[in-house]
Structures are given as C-alpha cells and as structure tokens.
Design a protein around this motif. Sequence first.
Motif, mmCIF file in Angstrom:
data_model
loop_
_atom_site.group_PDB
_atom_site.id
_atom_site.type_symbol
_atom_site.label_atom_id
_atom_site.label_comp_id
_atom_site.label_asym_id
_atom_site.label_seq_id
_atom_site.Cartn_x
_atom_site.Cartn_y
_atom_site.Cartn_z
ATOM 1 N N THR A 74 -6.887 -8.607 -2.203
ATOM 2 C CA THR A 74 -8.250 -8.896 -2.321
ATOM 3 C C THR A 74 -8.995 -10.460 -1.719
ATOM 4 O O THR A 74 -10.350 -10.853 -2.684
ATOM 5 N N VAL A 75 -7.997 -11.138 -1.055
ATOM 6 C CA VAL A 75 -8.387 -12.579 -0.391
ATOM 7 C C VAL A 75 -9.159 -12.976 0.685
ATOM 8 O O VAL A 75 -9.107 -12.068 1.897
ATOM 9 N N TYR A 76 -9.411 -13.193 1.088
ATOM 10 C CA TYR A 76 -9.605 -13.920 2.523
ATOM 11 C C TYR A 76 -8.648 -13.602 3.341
ATOM 12 O O TYR A 76 -7.624 -14.424 2.861
ATOM 13 N N THR A 77 -8.289 -12.689 4.755
ATOM 14 C CA THR A 77 -7.930 -12.737 5.673
ATOM 15 C C THR A 77 -8.091 -14.390 6.330
ATOM 16 O O THR A 77 -9.414 -14.686 6.608
ATOM 17 N N PRO A 78 -7.386 -14.371 7.780
ATOM 18 C CA PRO A 78 -7.650 -15.299 8.269
ATOM 19 C C PRO A 78 -9.035 -14.794 9.716
ATOM 20 O O PRO A 78 -9.122 -14.016 8.606
ATOM 21 N N ASN A 79 -9.293 -15.247 9.693
ATOM 22 C CA ASN A 79 -11.305 -15.869 10.358
ATOM 23 C C ASN A 79 -10.895 -14.632 11.668
ATOM 24 O O ASN A 79 -11.915 -12.894 11.595
ATOM 25 N N ALA A 80 -10.574 -14.424 12.498
ATOM 26 C CA ALA A 80 -9.568 -12.816 13.183
ATOM 27 C C ALA A 80 -9.106 -11.648 12.958
ATOM 28 O O ALA A 80 -9.546 -10.548 13.855
ATOM 29 N N GLY A 81 -9.001 -12.310 11.511
ATOM 30 C CA GLY A 81 -7.825 -10.952 10.865
ATOM 31 C C GLY A 81 -7.212 -10.495 10.644
ATOM 32 O O GLY A 81 -6.646 -11.884 11.715
ATOM 33 N N LEU A 82 -6.696 -10.155 9.869
ATOM 34 C CA LEU A 82 -4.968 -9.531 9.827
ATOM 35 C C LEU A 82 -4.189 -9.780 11.096
ATOM 36 O O LEU A 82 -4.434 -8.949 11.936
ATOM 37 N N PRO A 83 -3.063 -10.275 10.987
ATOM 38 C CA PRO A 83 -2.104 -9.746 12.200
ATOM 39 C C PRO A 83 -1.554 -8.562 12.241
ATOM 40 O O PRO A 83 -1.657 -8.277 13.466
ATOM 41 N N GLU A 84 -1.622 -8.302 11.392
ATOM 42 C CA GLU A 84 -0.757 -7.152 11.642
ATOM 43 C C GLU A 84 -2.015 -6.221 11.858
ATOM 44 O O GLU A 84 -1.670 -4.975 12.516
ATOM 45 N N LEU A 85 -3.574 -6.301 11.755
ATOM 46 C CA LEU A 85 -4.263 -5.501 12.096
ATOM 47 C C LEU A 85 -4.468 -5.470 13.829
ATOM 48 O O LEU A 85 -4.668 -4.552 14.231
ATOM 49 N N ARG A 86 -4.756 -6.835 14.371
ATOM 50 C CA ARG A 86 -4.531 -6.993 15.478
ATOM 51 C C ARG A 86 -3.911 -6.071 16.765
ATOM 52 O O ARG A 86 -3.785 -5.967 16.966
ATOM 53 N N ASP A 87 -2.219 -6.713 15.330
ATOM 54 C CA ASP A 87 -1.477 -5.702 16.951
ATOM 55 C C ASP A 87 -1.619 -4.978 16.528
ATOM 56 O O ASP A 87 -1.271 -3.880 17.768
ATOM 57 N N SER B 233 -3.042 -11.290 19.209
ATOM 58 C CA SER B 233 -2.545 -12.471 19.790
ATOM 59 C C SER B 233 -3.704 -13.350 18.800
ATOM 60 O O SER B 233 -4.292 -13.951 18.104
ATOM 61 N N ASP B 234 -4.283 -13.011 19.715
ATOM 62 C CA ASP B 234 -5.183 -14.071 20.629
ATOM 63 C C ASP B 234 -6.373 -13.342 21.730
ATOM 64 O O ASP B 234 -7.374 -14.329 22.265
ATOM 65 N N GLU B 235 -6.497 -12.326 21.187
ATOM 66 C CA GLU B 235 -6.926 -11.244 23.089
ATOM 67 C C GLU B 235 -7.979 -9.866 21.680
ATOM 68 O O GLU B 235 -8.870 -9.495 21.801
ATOM 69 N N THR B 236 -7.617 -10.313 20.323
ATOM 70 C CA THR B 236 -8.331 -8.879 19.721
ATOM 71 C C THR B 236 -8.923 -9.666 18.095
ATOM 72 O O THR B 236 -7.956 -10.693 17.224
ATOM 73 N N LEU B 237 -10.355 -9.205 17.595
ATOM 74 C CA LEU B 237 -10.736 -10.039 16.667
ATOM 75 C C LEU B 237 -11.304 -8.431 15.603
ATOM 76 O O LEU B 237 -11.491 -7.573 16.269
ATOM 77 N N VAL B 238 -10.971 -8.406 14.220
ATOM 78 C CA VAL B 238 -12.009 -8.165 13.711
ATOM 79 C C VAL B 238 -12.698 -8.109 13.333
ATOM 80 O O VAL B 238 -13.338 -9.183 13.019
ATOM 81 N N THR B 239 -13.712 -7.389 13.463
ATOM 82 C CA THR B 239 -15.476 -8.019 13.142
ATOM 83 C C THR B 239 -15.823 -6.641 11.805
ATOM 84 O O THR B 239 -15.310 -5.688 11.629
ATOM 85 N N VAL B 240 -16.938 -7.173 11.292
ATOM 86 C CA VAL B 240 -17.291 -6.314 10.228
ATOM 87 C C VAL B 240 -18.555 -5.057 11.357
ATOM 88 O O VAL B 240 -19.309 -4.479 11.010
ATOM 89 N N GLY B 241 -17.832 -4.267 11.429
ATOM 90 C CA GLY B 241 -18.458 -3.016 12.086
ATOM 91 C C GLY B 241 -19.060 -3.413 13.411
ATOM 92 O O GLY B 241 -18.652 -4.659 14.526
ATOM 93 N N ALA B 242 -18.687 -2.478 15.316
ATOM 94 C CA ALA B 242 -19.145 -2.864 15.720
ATOM 95 C C ALA B 242 -20.440 -3.607 16.423
ATOM 96 O O ALA B 242 -20.404 -3.781 17.283
ATOM 97 N N SER B 243 -21.342 -3.090 15.138
ATOM 98 C CA SER B 243 -22.486 -4.044 15.370
ATOM 99 C C SER B 243 -22.704 -5.660 15.087
ATOM 100 O O SER B 243 -23.282 -6.438 15.825
ATOM 101 N N GLN B 244 -21.910 -5.678 14.733
ATOM 102 C CA GLN B 244 -21.292 -7.515 14.509
ATOM 103 C C GLN B 244 -20.712 -7.861 15.283
ATOM 104 O O GLN B 244 -20.571 -8.697 16.387
ATOM 105 N N ALA B 245 -19.327 -7.215 15.451
ATOM 106 C CA ALA B 245 -19.360 -6.930 16.960
ATOM 107 C C ALA B 245 -19.772 -7.801 18.398
ATOM 108 O O ALA B 245 -20.007 -8.727 19.107
#
Length: 388
Positions: free
Chosen positions: A60-73, A90-102
């Motif tokens: 329940t703590v912060y993840t990397p800004n881009a998102g969990l590495p395993e989730l991006r993979d 690793s460097d071409e995928t970002l996890v966002t707060v929904g598609a709207s924030q993306a």
Amino acid sequence: MVEHLIRGDIRGIAISGIRQMANRVAQYKDVFSLTIGQPDFPTPPHIVEAAARAARDGKTVYTPNAGLPELRDAAAAFVRSKYGLEYRGSDETLVTVGASQAIDMALRTILEPGVEVVLPGPVYPGYEPLIRLCGAIPVYVDVTDSGFKLTAEKLEPALTERTRCVILASPSNPTGAALAPDELSALAELLSRRDLFVISDEIYSELVYDRPHASIASYPGMRERTIVVNGLSKSHSMTGWRIGFTFAPAAITQHMVKVLQYNVTCAASVSQYAALEALTAGIDDALPMREAYVARRDYAYARLVAASFDVAKPEGAFYIFPSVRKFGLDSTSFAYRLLDEQRVAVVPGSAFTPLGEGYVRLSYACSMETLAAALDRIERFADGLSSS
C-alpha cells in the motif's frame, strides 16, 4: 469574494452533458437508465481477491512513477499478444489513473498554445476541455455522413501547418464505429508523411465485435508518432479502480512520465496489483462480456430499426446512436421528454459536440431485461410523436 480570479477557461467549461443527464435522472426513482458507460458486470472475483491480498500484504505504498515494473511488462505483453503492438514495459509503457488521465498527460506533453488538434465529431466530450486548457484549438471533422468514421479523405482538408495532433477513437464513444484495417491503412498513409502526433484512444479495444481490433500504431510510419491509450475500465469492468496505460516510443514516454510524476505521483498501488492479475490470469476476462454485448447490440439495433429509427449498427463499444431528427425535436428535448414521460434516460447527441445534434446515445451496458423494458418505452414514445 475571489471567484472572479478563477481562470476564465475553467469557468467556461461546462459539466459533461452525459453527467448532466445522469444528474437529471436522480430526481426520479423509477427510471430505466441507458446513460453512463458503466459495465453492469462485476469486476471478476479473482481480480478483487488479488487487490485484497495486496492490501493484506502491505503493498500500500508508492510505486515507481511509471507504475510497477511487472505491471508495465504485463501491459506490454497484453497489447503484443492481442493486437501485435511492440512496446517495452521498461521505458515505453506508463500506468496512469485511468485512460482519462492518460489522455490529459499526453495532451499536456505535446500541445502548446495556438496549435490545433483534429478530431472527429460527434465524439466523447472529454477531449475538448483538455485541449483548450493547453491553449490549443480543437478542429472537428464532421463524420456523420461517413459511418461516423474519420476517413483519410475527410481528414486531409483539416490538416494545416498548425496541426500538432490527430485524435482517433476506435471503437468510438458515442457511435460504436470501429476503424477497419483498410481505413487505418489509408489514414496511416496520410499521417505518416506529416510532422504531427496521433493519440489513439483504444479503451474499447477488447469490445470490437465483428473482426479483431487493429491499432494505427501497427502501420508503417505510425509507431514513432503515436501515443496509444488503453485501460481496464471497459475490458475488465474496472471503472472505479482507475487504471489506464499509455504505449509510446521512449523518446515520447520519457517526457510524459514527468507530467505523470508531478500530476498524480503514481496510480494507486492496490489497483495496480489488481491490474496485474487482470492482464495475466484474466487476459481473456473480456470475452464473455463481449458476447453479452453482442447479443444486446443485435437486440437494440433490431428493435430500433423495427421502430423506424434511422440508426447505424455499432461495430464495438456498448453504445448505439440513433437519429431522432424525424420526430421534429432537438436531441435535448427528445431526451428530456423521454425521461419525463416514459422514465427512460438517454444522452442527447449534443453532449458529443454540436455535430451530435439530431441523435441520442443509448448505452446497452445493462441487463437484457432493462434494455428490453427501456426499448418498449422508447418505442411507445416514438409512436406517440409520430402520430401527433
């Protein structure tokens, strides 16, 4: 009082017509609502359990800004297996707060005051306010006479030296139109010669009915200029979990992550673990939902045609967009009277830019029983208008 100091462009933004209609519905207790695009299926239980397990395990703590590495993979692997898109987690995928924030993040990364963004109309109303908040100018292309599709022939005259971005939404909200491979190929041939970006909103990619989904990013010359937006809200019935993704070349992603960092820090950790479960163990969770939507699509289309509505058969998403012009009412009057007289809620087409005037949007993300009862009342209402 200091309200006059609020930014003028913020004061000028109206509440979404979709939400306005949903709020109007709240005054009644007995309404069949076909308004908001909220899947009626529960989030699959194994995804809920993965989130609960993550919470219990203290994740329940912060993840990397881009998102969990395993989730991006996992997200990169998902679009590779489903749509043939090749992106590194690793460097071409970002996890966002929904598609709207993306979408917001992408637009704020690429737009400057005075540039133009070309998009089809009618279209989802969430794009224009974000474009204007960047100081950019939305340029709409009328697609009401092309099957609600932004074709290369329609797009080309709208492109100018000020065009910075083209937004594609396939399948489309509110029309359900989905771009076919030959249509995407023609668009790619046009756009790959231009110095611009494409934002391809593919949030409904798992809900394409009659052929596999295709992304413009897979066509020659398009990967390097395209930001693909996707997410789990529609495919896995995870609207409230707020997980979206962007897929773009590292040269673009390295700048978008800066906006993400200062905007939201990171997506919610527990939601990210739920998303990881969705994209791995739940890779095909959307299939039974899609089968149900196909049945509802076919039923709604047949009922509306039988009731003499002029309507195009949707190819994806879970919306249908019939014309109401023959009834002599504008779309808002039609929707309000339908609600007041028959207790059925639909969204006026004018909520989807002025080019949507003359239509209403029905969402069939509801049970077949609700859909049938609502269409009975819509038919009764339309018969009354035709005979008056």
